[in-house]
Design an enzyme around this catalytic site. Structure first.
Site, mmCIF file in Angstrom:
data_model
loop_
_atom_site.group_PDB
_atom_site.id
_atom_site.type_symbol
_atom_site.label_atom_id
_atom_site.label_comp_id
_atom_site.label_asym_id
_atom_site.label_seq_id
_atom_site.Cartn_x
_atom_site.Cartn_y
_atom_site.Cartn_z
ATOM 1 N N ARG A 48 0.942 -1.329 0.108
ATOM 2 C CA ARG A 48 -0.049 -0.025 0.082
ATOM 3 C C ARG A 48 0.761 1.386 -0.152
ATOM 4 O O ARG A 48 0.437 2.256 0.440
ATOM 5 C CB ARG A 48 -0.930 -0.045 1.194
ATOM 6 C CG ARG A 48 -2.107 -1.094 1.070
ATOM 7 C CD ARG A 48 -3.408 -0.732 2.057
ATOM 8 N NE ARG A 48 -4.168 -1.738 1.917
ATOM 9 C CZ ARG A 48 -4.286 -2.486 2.892
ATOM 10 N NH1 ARG A 48 -3.592 -2.611 3.808
ATOM 11 N NH2 ARG A 48 -5.136 -3.678 2.727
ATOM 12 N N LYS A 81 3.556 11.232 -11.344
ATOM 13 C CA LYS A 81 2.726 10.253 -12.486
ATOM 14 C C LYS A 81 3.752 8.976 -12.253
ATOM 15 O O LYS A 81 4.864 9.006 -12.610
ATOM 16 C CB LYS A 81 2.646 10.820 -13.893
ATOM 17 C CG LYS A 81 1.630 12.088 -13.831
ATOM 18 C CD LYS A 81 1.353 12.089 -15.297
ATOM 19 C CE LYS A 81 -0.202 13.004 -15.554
ATOM 20 N NZ LYS A 81 -0.335 13.425 -16.917
ATOM 21 N N GLU A 105 10.320 17.927 -24.493
ATOM 22 C CA GLU A 105 9.541 18.291 -23.356
ATOM 23 C C GLU A 105 9.784 19.857 -22.916
ATOM 24 O O GLU A 105 8.991 20.585 -22.589
ATOM 25 C CB GLU A 105 9.849 17.502 -21.987
ATOM 26 C CG GLU A 105 9.081 16.050 -22.066
ATOM 27 C CD GLU A 105 7.619 16.103 -22.204
ATOM 28 O OE1 GLU A 105 7.025 17.246 -21.971
ATOM 29 O OE2 GLU A 105 7.229 14.979 -22.469
ATOM 30 N N LYS A 159 6.844 23.185 -14.111
ATOM 31 C CA LYS A 159 6.352 21.942 -13.533
ATOM 32 C C LYS A 159 5.981 22.029 -12.009
ATOM 33 O O LYS A 159 4.599 21.528 -11.665
ATOM 34 C CB LYS A 159 6.929 20.597 -13.905
ATOM 35 C CG LYS A 159 6.283 19.472 -13.677
ATOM 36 C CD LYS A 159 6.299 18.321 -14.959
ATOM 37 C CE LYS A 159 5.308 17.210 -14.381
ATOM 38 N NZ LYS A 159 5.632 16.169 -15.216
ATOM 39 N N GLU A 172 -4.415 16.453 -11.990
ATOM 40 C CA GLU A 172 -4.854 16.890 -13.050
ATOM 41 C C GLU A 172 -6.310 17.105 -13.420
ATOM 42 O O GLU A 172 -6.916 16.493 -14.321
ATOM 43 C CB GLU A 172 -4.304 15.947 -14.202
ATOM 44 C CG GLU A 172 -4.195 16.270 -15.630
ATOM 45 C CD GLU A 172 -3.643 15.305 -16.470
ATOM 46 O OE1 GLU A 172 -2.263 15.101 -16.384
ATOM 47 O OE2 GLU A 172 -4.203 14.972 -17.332
ATOM 48 N N ARG A 193 -3.276 21.291 -14.752
ATOM 49 C CA ARG A 193 -2.197 20.333 -14.874
ATOM 50 C C ARG A 193 -2.288 19.728 -16.432
ATOM 51 O O ARG A 193 -1.554 19.497 -16.911
ATOM 52 C CB ARG A 193 -2.258 19.345 -13.880
ATOM 53 C CG ARG A 193 -0.702 18.401 -14.292
ATOM 54 C CD ARG A 193 -0.795 17.257 -13.073
ATOM 55 N NE ARG A 193 0.457 16.437 -13.469
ATOM 56 C CZ ARG A 193 1.109 15.659 -12.689
ATOM 57 N NH1 ARG A 193 0.892 15.819 -11.427
ATOM 58 N NH2 ARG A 193 2.062 14.975 -13.057
ATOM 59 N N ASN A 228 0.044 18.691 -21.010
ATOM 60 C CA ASN A 228 -0.295 17.556 -21.981
ATOM 61 C C ASN A 228 -0.094 18.252 -23.387
ATOM 62 O O ASN A 228 -0.710 17.500 -24.510
ATOM 63 C CB ASN A 228 -1.824 16.800 -21.756
ATOM 64 C CG ASN A 228 -1.548 16.043 -20.572
ATOM 65 O OD1 ASN A 228 -0.480 15.344 -20.183
ATOM 66 N ND2 ASN A 228 -2.660 15.853 -19.609
ATOM 67 N N HIS A 271 0.566 16.028 -26.261
ATOM 68 C CA HIS A 271 0.923 14.535 -25.908
ATOM 69 C C HIS A 271 -0.251 13.859 -26.462
ATOM 70 O O HIS A 271 -0.090 12.718 -26.638
ATOM 71 C CB HIS A 271 0.894 14.495 -24.376
ATOM 72 C CG HIS A 271 1.947 14.939 -23.609
ATOM 73 N ND1 HIS A 271 2.694 16.091 -24.028
ATOM 74 C CD2 HIS A 271 3.163 14.108 -22.960
ATOM 75 C CE1 HIS A 271 3.938 16.178 -23.298
ATOM 76 N NE2 HIS A 271 4.131 14.900 -22.811
ATOM 77 N N HIS A 316 1.284 10.279 -28.106
ATOM 78 C CA HIS A 316 1.036 9.040 -27.710
ATOM 79 C C HIS A 316 0.615 8.168 -28.863
ATOM 80 O O HIS A 316 0.858 7.025 -28.824
ATOM 81 C CB HIS A 316 -0.046 9.028 -26.497
ATOM 82 C CG HIS A 316 0.452 9.570 -24.973
ATOM 83 N ND1 HIS A 316 -0.180 9.645 -23.982
ATOM 84 C CD2 HIS A 316 1.745 9.614 -24.653
ATOM 85 C CE1 HIS A 316 0.545 10.070 -23.192
ATOM 86 N NE2 HIS A 316 1.877 10.084 -23.512
ATOM 87 N N HIS A 345 9.952 9.370 -26.637
ATOM 88 C CA HIS A 345 8.881 10.237 -25.926
ATOM 89 C C HIS A 345 8.895 11.522 -26.645
ATOM 90 O O HIS A 345 7.975 12.124 -27.283
ATOM 91 C CB HIS A 345 8.667 9.739 -24.656
ATOM 92 C CG HIS A 345 7.761 10.739 -23.910
ATOM 93 N ND1 HIS A 345 6.214 10.488 -24.400
ATOM 94 C CD2 HIS A 345 7.496 11.612 -23.245
ATOM 95 C CE1 HIS A 345 5.333 11.500 -23.828
ATOM 96 N NE2 HIS A 345 6.057 12.093 -22.950
#
Ligand code: GLY
Length: 364
Positions: free
Chosen positions: A121, A143, A185, A227, A237, A241, A245, A248, A252, A264
């Site tokens: 956990r 993330k 980025e 960031k 998000e 936030r 993206n 993105h 993706h 990426h």
């Protein structure tokens, strides 16, 4: 050494940025009173280059320590690898008082982060990014996750680290395509920021890619600060936030269609070009501004294979994007530097037009 703070109440943490600061790790871990049962999850290439250093530092910081080597590449972000980490932790009697230290790029950080988020956990996590992309983006903001059924980051969680340590010395041994990827980025942050930072990146992108220390450090510090500020306002998000993206949704789809055989950040650069074009096609960004704003990503050389991709396939992949709502693709677009537009919908024909223009615009 500079320190940037991510302000998330009980989940707050510091990002340490500097040259040759990895050697300060035992001191920093002791100051933060972090757990001393340490598992280092490290990219095998990074371990090969830094074997002595990692072992010496971790043994100085730990009561118990082990190193888990990760095969480089996107394929490691899998359930198979995640299960192996859980088994390794259990076989070596790690409990809830574990600290997982991720040393590597985005793949290492995402996988080790998700292991930390879910093992018993949740156990403590520290990120030590060793690629430019991980330093400016993926190691910050919590993330974590793995890919599933060829879909990127389909399983995961938000899980903040105890700290992030960015030692720019690691970047000195990176191959050029890794620097180009990280630049993708940084380009994104240039559009999220203001005209000063945008102009700085426009003028210095070649120096940044070739690793020029001063330019690189400024680009990293500014990107990290943006960031950190965004994540501090919207950890999960639900609103702001989403600006992170930019490019993105396209990126993706490009990565998935190419079976992840593209970095990426390179996909993000192409995705930003497509997003700028879509902004213009939807009359959100005037043509004269589009041409100005395309100057920056056009300075980055991208793989030619991007130009041959099938629009129908790309669109089908975008229909499965996690950011979609009510079956509609939601794009992040832009009307000027620093002015982002969230959750924009677009007809398929306009998305195709943006993809076609992107294929013309990219520099191979
Ligand atoms: N890379 C986008 C984010 O962390 O939110």
């Amino acid at each position: 050494m500079k320190k940037i703070y991510v302000d998330l109440k009980s989940n707050s943490y510091s990002i340490f940025v500097g040259h040759s600061i990895f050697s300060l790790l035992p001191e920093i871990l002791a100051q933060k009173k972090l757990n001393k049962n340490i598992l280092v999850v490290v990219d095998a290439n990074v371990e090969k280059l830094n074997r002595g250093k990692i072992k010496t530092l971790i043994s100085a910081a730990a009561d118990k320590h082990n190193v888990y080597l990760l095969k480089p590449g996107e394929n490691s972000k899998s359930y198979t690898e995640l299960n192996k980490i859980y088994s390794f932790l259990l076989d070596n009697n790690y409990g809830r008082d574990t600290l997982i230290i991720a040393v590597g790029g985005g793949v290492t950080g995402d996988l080790a982060g998700y292991s930390a988020a879910t093992f018993m956990r949740g156990v403590q996590l520290v990120h030590i990014p060793t690629t430019l992309l991980a330093a400016v983006d993926s190691s910050i903001g919590g993330k974590t996750g793995i890919n599933f059924e060829k879909k990127k980051n389909m399983i995961g969680s938000f899980y903040q680290p105890e700290l992030v340590l960015i030692d720019t010395e690691f970047l000195e041994t990176l191959p050029k395509d890794e620097m180009v990827s990280g630049a993708g980025e940084i380009v994104k942050y240039a559009y999220l920021s203001d005209s000063n930072f945008y102009s700085f990146i426009l003028e210095n992108i070649s120096g940044i890619i070739s690793g020029s220390n001063k330019q690189l450090e400024k680009a990293i510090l500014n990107s990290v600060a943006i960031k950190a500020a965004v994540v501090s306002q919207d950890e999960k998000e639900s609103g702001l936030r989403k600006i992170l993206n930019l490019g993105h949704t396209f990126a993706h789809a490009l990565e998935t269609e190419l079976n992840f055989k593209i970095k990426h950040g390179q996909a993000v650069t192409a995705g930003v070009i497509a997003a700028l074009n879509l902004s213009n096609i939807l009359n959100l960004l005037p043509g004269r501004h589009l041409n100005n704003l395309l100057q920056l990503p056009k300075k980055i050389v991208l793989p030619r294979k991007l130009t041959g991709l099938n629009n129908e396939n790309l669109f089908r992949i975008m229909l499965h994007d996690k950011k979609n709502r009510n079956g509609k693709i939601k794009f992040v677009l832009l009307s000027e530097v620093g002015n982002l537009l969230l959750d924009v919908e677009a007809d398929k024909k306009y998305v195709f037009k943006a993809l076609d223009k992107m294929k013309k615009d990219i520099t191979c």
